[in-house]
Design a protein around this motif. Structure first.
Motif, PDB file in Angstrom:
ATOM      1  N   ALA A   1       1.889 -19.786  29.096  1.00  0.00           N
ATOM      2  CA  ALA A   1       1.302 -20.601  28.033  1.00  0.00           C
ATOM      3  C   ALA A   1       1.700 -20.110  26.651  1.00  0.00           C
ATOM      4  O   ALA A   1       1.780 -20.895  25.698  1.00  0.00           O
ATOM      5  N   ASP A   2       1.966 -18.818  26.512  1.00  0.00           N
ATOM      6  CA  ASP A   2       2.307 -18.237  25.208  1.00  0.00           C
ATOM      7  C   ASP A   2       3.805 -18.000  25.056  1.00  0.00           C
ATOM      8  O   ASP A   2       4.231 -17.086  24.370  1.00  0.00           O
ATOM      9  N   TYR A   3       4.616 -18.854  25.701  1.00  0.00           N
ATOM     10  CA  TYR A   3       6.061 -18.634  25.704  1.00  0.00           C
ATOM     11  C   TYR A   3       6.680 -18.712  24.315  1.00  0.00           C
ATOM     12  O   TYR A   3       7.680 -18.044  24.034  1.00  0.00           O
ATOM     13  N   VAL A   4       6.098 -19.500  23.417  1.00  0.00           N
ATOM     14  CA  VAL A   4       6.664 -19.595  22.072  1.00  0.00           C
ATOM     15  C   VAL A   4       6.503 -18.271  21.338  1.00  0.00           C
ATOM     16  O   VAL A   4       7.481 -17.700  20.824  1.00  0.00           O
ATOM     17  N   GLU A   5       5.291 -17.753  21.305  1.00  0.00           N
ATOM     18  CA  GLU A   5       5.022 -16.519  20.566  1.00  0.00           C
ATOM     19  C   GLU A   5       5.678 -15.309  21.221  1.00  0.00           C
ATOM     20  O   GLU A   5       6.206 -14.435  20.533  1.00  0.00           O
ATOM     21  N   ASN A   6       5.637 -15.240  22.555  1.00  0.00           N
ATOM     22  CA  ASN A   6       6.079 -14.028  23.243  1.00  0.00           C
ATOM     23  C   ASN A   6       7.541 -14.037  23.676  1.00  0.00           C
ATOM     24  O   ASN A   6       8.053 -12.995  24.095  1.00  0.00           O
ATOM     25  N   LEU A   7       8.202 -15.195  23.574  1.00  0.00           N
ATOM     26  CA  LEU A   7       9.615 -15.211  23.959  1.00  0.00           C
ATOM     27  C   LEU A   7      10.488 -15.902  22.918  1.00  0.00           C
ATOM     28  O   LEU A   7      11.405 -15.296  22.375  1.00  0.00           O
ATOM     29  N   LEU A   8      10.192 -17.163  22.613  1.00  0.00           N
ATOM     30  CA  LEU A   8      11.093 -17.900  21.728  1.00  0.00           C
ATOM     31  C   LEU A   8      11.197 -17.285  20.338  1.00  0.00           C
ATOM     32  O   LEU A   8      12.285 -17.234  19.753  1.00  0.00           O
ATOM     33  N   THR A   9      10.093 -16.809  19.798  1.00  0.00           N
ATOM     34  CA  THR A   9      10.146 -16.215  18.461  1.00  0.00           C
ATOM     35  C   THR A   9      10.850 -14.865  18.462  1.00  0.00           C
ATOM     36  O   THR A   9      11.291 -14.388  17.420  1.00  0.00           O
ATOM     37  N   LYS A  10      10.956 -14.233  19.646  1.00  0.00           N
ATOM     38  CA  LYS A  10      11.610 -12.924  19.753  1.00  0.00           C
ATOM     39  C   LYS A  10      13.051 -13.033  20.266  1.00  0.00           C
ATOM     40  O   LYS A  10      13.784 -12.045  20.273  1.00  0.00           O
ATOM     41  N   MET A  11      13.444 -14.221  20.694  1.00  0.00           N
ATOM     42  CA  MET A  11      14.682 -14.401  21.443  1.00  0.00           C
ATOM     43  C   MET A  11      15.933 -14.047  20.649  1.00  0.00           C
ATOM     44  O   MET A  11      16.949 -13.643  21.210  1.00  0.00           O
ATOM     45  N   TYR A  12      15.853 -14.185  19.328  1.00  0.00           N
ATOM     46  CA  TYR A  12      17.035 -13.957  18.502  1.00  0.00           C
ATOM     47  C   TYR A  12      17.076 -12.550  17.911  1.00  0.00           C
ATOM     48  O   TYR A  12      17.875 -12.259  17.027  1.00  0.00           O
ATOM     49  N   THR A  13      16.216 -11.679  18.413  1.00  0.00           N
ATOM     50  CA  THR A  13      16.186 -10.299  17.944  1.00  0.00           C
ATOM     51  C   THR A  13      17.464  -9.572  18.351  1.00  0.00           C
ATOM     52  O   THR A  13      17.923  -9.678  19.482  1.00  0.00           O
ATOM     53  N   SER A  14      18.048  -8.835  17.439  1.00  0.00           N
ATOM     54  CA  SER A  14      19.255  -8.055  17.749  1.00  0.00           C
ATOM     55  C   SER A  14      18.860  -6.686  18.288  1.00  0.00           C
ATOM     56  O   SER A  14      17.693  -6.289  18.260  1.00  0.00           O
ATOM     57  N   GLY A  15      19.842  -5.960  18.801  1.00  0.00           N
ATOM     58  CA  GLY A  15      19.598  -4.601  19.257  1.00  0.00           C
ATOM     59  C   GLY A  15      19.381  -4.459  20.747  1.00  0.00           C
ATOM     60  O   GLY A  15      19.073  -3.376  21.231  1.00  0.00           O
ATOM     61  N   SER A  16      19.522  -5.544  21.503  1.00  0.00           N
ATOM     62  CA  SER A  16      19.344  -5.471  22.956  1.00  0.00           C
ATOM     63  C   SER A  16      20.646  -5.881  23.648  1.00  0.00           C
ATOM     64  O   SER A  16      20.662  -6.723  24.529  1.00  0.00           O
ATOM     65  N   ASN A  17      21.736  -5.276  23.231  1.00  0.00           N
ATOM     66  CA  ASN A  17      23.049  -5.687  23.719  1.00  0.00           C
ATOM     67  C   ASN A  17      23.678  -4.718  24.711  1.00  0.00           C
ATOM     68  O   ASN A  17      24.815  -4.914  25.135  1.00  0.00           O
ATOM     69  N   GLN A  18      22.954  -3.664  25.064  1.00  0.00           N
ATOM     70  CA  GLN A  18      23.474  -2.709  26.045  1.00  0.00           C
ATOM     71  C   GLN A  18      22.379  -2.398  27.063  1.00  0.00           C
ATOM     72  O   GLN A  18      21.278  -1.987  26.707  1.00  0.00           O
ATOM     73  N   TRP A  19      22.697  -2.575  28.324  1.00  0.00           N
ATOM     74  CA  TRP A  19      21.706  -2.423  29.378  1.00  0.00           C
ATOM     75  C   TRP A  19      21.426  -0.955  29.675  1.00  0.00           C
ATOM     76  O   TRP A  19      22.341  -0.151  29.827  1.00  0.00           O
ATOM     77  N   HIS A  20      20.141  -0.596  29.738  1.00  0.00           N
ATOM     78  CA  HIS A  20      19.739   0.719  30.238  1.00  0.00           C
ATOM     79  C   HIS A  20      18.318   0.607  30.769  1.00  0.00           C
ATOM     80  O   HIS A  20      17.514  -0.223  30.307  1.00  0.00           O
ATOM     81  N   LEU A  21      17.994   1.412  31.745  1.00  0.00           N
ATOM     82  CA  LEU A  21      16.729   1.289  32.456  1.00  0.00           C
ATOM     83  C   LEU A  21      15.526   1.677  31.611  1.00  0.00           C
ATOM     84  O   LEU A  21      14.390   1.351  31.955  1.00  0.00           O
ATOM     85  N   GLU A  22      15.760   2.370  30.482  1.00  0.00           N
ATOM     86  CA  GLU A  22      14.644   2.794  29.641  1.00  0.00           C
ATOM     87  C   GLU A  22      14.199   1.698  28.674  1.00  0.00           C
ATOM     88  O   GLU A  22      13.301   1.904  27.864  1.00  0.00           O
ATOM     89  N   MET A  23      14.817   0.538  28.746  1.00  0.00           N
ATOM     90  CA  MET A  23      14.419  -0.571  27.879  1.00  0.00           C
ATOM     91  C   MET A  23      12.958  -0.961  28.106  1.00  0.00           C
ATOM     92  O   MET A  23      12.449  -0.872  29.227  1.00  0.00           O
TER      93      MET A  23
END
Length: 274
Positions: free
Chosen positions: A146-168
């Protein structure tokens, strides 16, 4: 029964109808798989979404970056780009229903009996099948909340998550998953996703960049990967386990359909408008 996989439609509805007529597609018998980016750039985003929605069980869609961007525009997180030609869709009385349908589409699809995996941009080479399933599911669940806009769409364009690691953190993993499965083209030598270079591999002059599909991946050792997103590739990859289907219809080229059982590609040129 036949399985047909179609590349980036991007609102090229008339071309899609022409292409499906060439193979006598019958939704009561056949399955249609779309690699994502159903909307934007072409003039027919509204009828394209309506068509896939009414196909119901005959349609299998993986979300693309333009599909997610449409959700963000609808939620007023982003502004519409006039070049995307989304006015008729956004103004439609059916927009809420269509957005609701899109929110229930996953980032990847599987056809287990043929060992096929479909996603819009591909699969990160370092991911195994369990990681793909788990991370893709995280995003699907977030989109359906139900809160997909606030918890995902508004955060979707955030930079800094371009390298995969398990500590994310959980949010970082979701953003990386979206970036990888809907926007990936080249990877840096350290595994980071690159979003600046959009040319074909032959035209790329940066020695630090490699196309994701040219790297030895864990998933495509056992599965065939079907993807779109990268029109500059024009369907040309060296591996028989990789099927590239974006052939730039919205840019004046053509729409591509892959008939799985015949391992045959059928195309439809961009139609000239009077």
């Amino acid at each position: 029964m036949a399985n047909y996989f179609v590349g980036d439609i991007q609102g090229c509805y008339d071309e899609l109808m022409q292409l499906l007529s060439k193979v006598d597609f019958n939704p009561s018998r056949d399955q249609l798989w779309a690699v994502g980016d159903l909307v934007a750039r072409g003039p027919g985003s509204l009828p394209t979404l309506k068509y896939f929605q009414q196909l119901d069980g005959a349609a299998n869609v993986s979300l693309g970056n333009h599909d997610l961007h449409l959700m963000a525009v609808h939620a007023k997180v982003k502004r519409a780009n006039p070049k995307d030609k989304l006015e008729a869709l956004l103004d439609s009385s059916e927009i809420n229903s269509l957005i609701g349908w899109l929110r229930h589409q996953p980032l990847h699809q599987e056809l287990p009996e043929h060992k096929i995996i479909m996603s819009h941009a591909g699969v990160p080479p370092q991911w195994d099948l369990n990681t793909l399933r788990a991370e893709s599911l995280r995003v699907t669940q977030a989109l359906q909340s139900a809160d997909y806009v606030e918890n995902l769409l508004t955060k979707m364009y955030t930079s800094g998550s371009n390298q995969w690691h398990l500590e994310m953190g959980e949010l970082e993993k979701r953003i990386y998953c979206i970036n990888a499965l809907t926007r990936m083209r080249f990877l840096h030598s350290d595994g980071r996703l690159d979003f600046e270079c959009k040319v074909s591999p032959a035209e790329c002059k940066d020695p630090d960049l490699t196309p994701w599909f040219a790297l030895e991946g864990k998933v495509n050792q056992s599965h065939t990967l079907v993807f779109g997103h990268w029109a500059a590739v024009m369907g040309e990859v060296s591996s028989t386990r990789i099927k590239a289907l974006d052939t730039g219809c919205c840019w004046g080229e053509y729409l591509t359909l892959w008939h799985l059982e015949k391992d045959e590609k059928i195309t439809q040129n961009k139609l000239k408008k009077s």
